[in-house]
Design an enzyme around this catalytic site. Structure first.
Site, mmCIF file in Angstrom:
data_model
loop_
_atom_site.group_PDB
_atom_site.id
_atom_site.type_symbol
_atom_site.label_atom_id
_atom_site.label_comp_id
_atom_site.label_asym_id
_atom_site.label_seq_id
_atom_site.Cartn_x
_atom_site.Cartn_y
_atom_site.Cartn_z
ATOM 1 N N ASP A 32 -3.907 -6.302 5.170
ATOM 2 C CA ASP A 32 -4.900 -7.142 5.848
ATOM 3 C C ASP A 32 -4.777 -8.600 5.411
ATOM 4 O O ASP A 32 -5.065 -9.510 6.179
ATOM 5 C CB ASP A 32 -6.320 -6.636 5.534
ATOM 6 C CG ASP A 32 -6.586 -5.318 6.245
ATOM 7 O OD1 ASP A 32 -6.012 -5.123 7.332
ATOM 8 O OD2 ASP A 32 -7.333 -4.479 5.699
ATOM 9 N N ASN A 87 0.845 -1.200 0.000
ATOM 10 C CA ASN A 87 0.000 0.000 0.000
ATOM 11 C C ASN A 87 0.876 1.244 0.000
ATOM 12 O O ASN A 87 2.095 1.158 0.014
ATOM 13 C CB ASN A 87 -0.967 -0.027 1.188
ATOM 14 C CG ASN A 87 -0.226 -0.066 2.506
ATOM 15 O OD1 ASN A 87 0.514 0.843 2.849
ATOM 16 N ND2 ASN A 87 -0.407 -1.157 3.243
#
Ligand code: C5P
Length: 423
Positions: free
Chosen positions: A293, A223
């Site tokens: 995640d 990310n």
């Protein structure tokens, strides 16, 4: 050597350049001091101007160069008394024997010698001259006087000289001088922090940046986290007297001064390293990392080849690092972060409870002016019930200032006396 001055307000260096061949090195010195985050103003003696032009120093420092004492125009800008007060440190490099003699005698017949008398700031001199002039009794006598008067003398290096002689008298390299100046301010900052250090004696572990989850040997999922908040916090915790370990995902940021950094890639590795912090007796755990995640269920051993229009990669959930640490029996004071785009406070307070944290700092990342890649942030901090503290709003400020406010919030929670029912 790399330093980070980000937790310190900008410091002002008044650089005195006197006549000597080493004056050319001072141009590089200005560069290095600017790179390290200092504001630099240059004062040149007449002798210095025979070696380097004021324009060179003006261009490098980004400030006008000061050359004359009795110039009404210059005095109307920043007068000599104002200049003497502006300085946090006066560094004279190179310092000629003539200037050393003037300082020792207390003469004030040019701008630099006047500033020497007019400043309260520490004065450093880096003498540079012919080895015979350095060894001369008068020079040594003047240097002794200056040392007695509290001036810091940076010893010259030995080696071959421009005049062909070999011996003591060379000005140290600009990088060296800039490092010494930076280290001086860090030590001063650290001494203050140690005296009043809010986190003195604490070991703080901080996760920062993104994690990188491999798909195959050449590809990964990650990310856009830059790690800036975690790095700013590491610097602020160190400045507050703590021993700091920064567990950093892949980011391109310099390690803050005094901070131990452990680089990791994946969430699993970040968890493993975080658990080690418990064995090391970590007192405060701050989770700023944007942990992926999910990770790829089975990382391919070889590069996946193009085939067909669709490619399905199975993902499995990553462990929640902060929640795992919070479940341990001997747990540190736990601080989490929450970045939300809506119902910010409600979600953050929910995470505080769900992850069993002591404190959570949340921000609204839907706002373009704060969060993620921005240099500024605004936050609201919630504390767990046992601290019985109000939620605290941190005003929009630089990530460094927010980090300092967070250190204060952690300190206040640690020193919070639980309320009792007794009257
Ligand atoms: O659940 P969410 O990702 O929004 O929670 C954010 C907080 O939890 C942050 O402090 C983050 O560093 C931490 N976290 C973690 N491990 C995860 C996911 C989040 O430590 N796998």
């Amino acid at each position: 050597m790399s330093f980070d001055l980000s937790v310190m307000p900008t410091k002002n260096i008044l650089l005195g350049v006197t006549g000597g061949i080493a004056a050319y090195k001072s141009a590089i010195l200005v560069r290095r001091l600017k790179d390290a985050g200092f504001d630099v103003r240059v004062v040149m003696t007449q002798g210095a101007q025979a070696f380097v032009t004021p324009l060179t120093f003006q261009a490098l420092s980004g400030n006008p160069v000061h050359t004359e004492l009795l110039n009404p125009e210059a005095e109307a800008g920043m007068g000599h008394i104002e200049l003497a007060r502006w300085a946090d440190l006066v560094l004279v490099a190179p310092a000629s024997c003539d200037t050393l003699a003037k300082f020792a005698a207390g003469l004030a017949d040019d701008l630099l010698s006047t500033l020497y008398l007019a400043t309260k700031a520490p004065v450093w001199v880096a003498p540079a001259m012919n080895q015979q002039m350095w060894a001369a009794k008068a020079t040594q006598r003047n240097l002794n006087t200056l040392v007695e008067d509290g001036v810091h003398v940076i010893m010259p290096d030995a080696g071959s000289q421009a005049c062909g002689d070999v011996g003591l008298g060379r000005m140290p390299e600009p990088e060296d001088l800039a490092d010494q100046v930076t280290a001086y301010f860090h030590q001063a900052q650290r001494a203050i922090a140690e005296k009043f250090g809010m986190l003195a004696g604490k070991h703080v572990a901080i996760t920062a940046g993104p994690t990188r989850e491999s798909i195959d040997p050449v590809r990964y999922i990650s990310n856009h986290s830059t790690g800036k908040m975690g790095f700013a916090l590491a610097a602020a915790c160190y400045a507050a007297g703590a021993k700091v370990t920064l567990i950093a995902g892949p980011v391109s940021l310099d390690t803050p001064n005094g901070v131990r950094r452990i680089n990791v890639q994946s969430a699993i590795k970040m968890l493993e390293t975080s658990l080690q912090m418990l064995d090391e007796g970590c007192d405060i755990f701050i989770a700023t990392a944007a942990v992926a995640d999910y990770r790829v269920a089975e990382v391919a051993e070889h590069k996946i080849k193009k085939a067909g229009d669709e490619l399905n990669v199975a993902l499995i959930k990553n462990p929640d690092i902060v929640a795992t640490i919070a479940q341990q029996s001997k747990r540190p004071f736990m601080v989490g972060f929450a970045a939300e785009t809506r119902n910010v406070e409600e979600y953050a307070a929910g995470k505080l409870v769900a992850k069993k944290l002591d404190m959570i700092a949340c921000n609204d990342v839907s706002r373009k002016d704060i969060g993620f890649a921005s240099d500024e942030n605004a936050m609201t901090v919630f504390f767990a019930d046992q601290y019985q503290m109000e939620k605290r709003d941190l005003e929009k400020a630089s990530k460094q200032e927010i980090a300092q406010q967070l250190v204060e919030a952690i300190h206040d929670a640690l020193h919070h006396e639980p309320e009792t029912d007794d009257e």
